[in-house]
Motif scaffolding. Sequence first.
Motif, PDB file in Angstrom:
ATOM      1  N   ALA A  37       0.865  -1.105  -0.080  1.00 25.72           N
ATOM      2  CA  ALA A  37       0.024  -0.009   0.095  1.00 25.72           C
ATOM      3  C   ALA A  37       0.754   1.180  -0.015  1.00 25.72           C
ATOM      4  O   ALA A  37       0.373   2.149  -0.544  1.00 25.72           O
ATOM      5  N   GLY A  38       2.092   1.189   0.597  1.00 29.35           N
ATOM      6  CA  GLY A  38       2.800   2.499   0.493  1.00 29.35           C
ATOM      7  C   GLY A  38       3.306   3.095  -0.636  1.00 29.35           C
ATOM      8  O   GLY A  38       3.661   4.087  -0.986  1.00 29.35           O
ATOM      9  N   ASN A  39       3.108   2.041  -1.696  1.00 33.33           N
ATOM     10  CA  ASN A  39       3.740   2.566  -3.031  1.00 33.33           C
ATOM     11  C   ASN A  39       2.740   3.484  -3.427  1.00 33.33           C
ATOM     12  O   ASN A  39       3.091   4.157  -4.544  1.00 33.33           O
ATOM     13  N   LEU A  40       1.413   3.596  -3.020  1.00 31.60           N
ATOM     14  CA  LEU A  40       0.430   4.719  -3.577  1.00 31.60           C
ATOM     15  C   LEU A  40       0.949   6.007  -3.165  1.00 31.60           C
ATOM     16  O   LEU A  40       0.587   7.105  -3.929  1.00 31.60           O
ATOM     17  N   ILE A  41       1.808   6.274  -2.255  1.00 29.50           N
ATOM     18  CA  ILE A  41       2.086   7.682  -1.971  1.00 29.50           C
ATOM     19  C   ILE A  41       3.601   8.060  -1.916  1.00 29.50           C
ATOM     20  O   ILE A  41       4.109   9.166  -1.597  1.00 29.50           O
ATOM     21  N   ASP A  42       4.329   6.776  -2.309  1.00 30.85           N
ATOM     22  CA  ASP A  42       6.023   7.168  -2.551  1.00 30.85           C
ATOM     23  C   ASP A  42       6.275   8.096  -3.752  1.00 30.85           C
ATOM     24  O   ASP A  42       5.342   8.431  -4.499  1.00 30.85           O
ATOM     25  N   ALA A  43       7.534   8.377  -3.702  1.00 28.36           N
ATOM     26  CA  ALA A  43       7.960   9.299  -4.827  1.00 28.36           C
ATOM     27  C   ALA A  43       7.926   8.774  -6.203  1.00 28.36           C
ATOM     28  O   ALA A  43       7.802   9.535  -7.134  1.00 28.36           O
ATOM     29  N   SER A  44       7.736   7.228  -6.272  1.00 30.57           N
ATOM     30  CA  SER A  44       7.960   6.640  -7.575  1.00 30.57           C
ATOM     31  C   SER A  44       6.281   6.355  -8.181  1.00 30.57           C
ATOM     32  O   SER A  44       5.711   5.831  -7.512  1.00 30.57           O
ATOM     33  N   LEU A  45       6.042   6.893  -9.216  1.00 26.46           N
ATOM     34  CA  LEU A  45       4.821   6.883 -10.039  1.00 26.46           C
ATOM     35  C   LEU A  45       4.821   5.500 -10.816  1.00 26.46           C
ATOM     36  O   LEU A  45       3.931   5.084 -11.577  1.00 26.46           O
ATOM     37  N   ASN A  46       6.115   4.792 -10.673  1.00 31.35           N
ATOM     38  CA  ASN A  46       5.918   3.544 -11.622  1.00 31.35           C
ATOM     39  C   ASN A  46       5.922   2.186 -10.977  1.00 31.35           C
ATOM     40  O   ASN A  46       5.749   0.996 -11.422  1.00 31.35           O
ATOM     41  N   ASN A  47       5.738   2.089  -9.478  1.00 28.99           N
ATOM     42  CA  ASN A  47       5.464   1.055  -8.692  1.00 28.99           C
ATOM     43  C   ASN A  47       3.973   1.229  -8.085  1.00 28.99           C
ATOM     44  O   ASN A  47       3.745   2.239  -8.058  1.00 28.99           O
ATOM     45  N   ALA A  48       3.435   0.027  -7.752  1.00 33.44           N
ATOM     46  CA  ALA A  48       1.942   0.272  -7.259  1.00 33.44           C
ATOM     47  C   ALA A  48       1.650  -0.735  -6.150  1.00 33.44           C
ATOM     48  O   ALA A  48       2.438  -1.460  -5.912  1.00 33.44           O
ATOM     49  N   ALA A  49       0.602  -0.232  -5.432  1.00 30.23           N
ATOM     50  CA  ALA A  49      -0.093  -0.963  -4.745  1.00 30.23           C
ATOM     51  C   ALA A  49      -0.740  -2.210  -5.442  1.00 30.23           C
ATOM     52  O   ALA A  49      -1.463  -1.861  -6.333  1.00 30.23           O
TER      53      ALA A  49
END
Length: 168
Positions: A37-49
């Motif tokens: 879930a943390g991938n939703l708000i990290d700086a990378s827009l290339n990884n996903a929740a």
Amino acid sequence: VDVRCQPGESFEPVLIPAATVTSGVEQPCGFCTVQNAGNLIDASLNNAARMITTSGATGATQVLVTDTDTVYDGPRRVGFVLSTSSGAPPADIVSALTVRTYLGGAARESGGLNGSTALSVLGLANNPSQRLVTLTTSLSFDAARLDLAATASGLTVVDNFAMCVGPP
């Protein structure tokens, strides 16, 4: 209409350090889960929740993103950048989505499967295999939640890259 969801564009992602994310499963939803879930708000827009539901479940998976320093006055559009293993989410998956807004933890507006209005699906100019599924709001909000209900097609896997806020 194709849009962009990137810093400095008309739709901007809600990212850390000014964002939090929580995830969960509304039961009954055996084998349903939200991964990373943390991938939703990290700086990378290339990884996903990754949101996963199973056929026959009556519950849903959900992610809630809260902007910790901004209240968005309506009208706005808020949505989530989504894809599936086969590319853009097909109609049966879009019809299983609900987007809800909140202000200070209190529910505001909702659209989609369990909402009062329809969701819009926008193409992304920088990635044709993703879609921005949006709710047009009229009320202020500081958070949005995406619910993915089970579909009839068996295992449903949706990758969720970012929550984005833009003009109406």
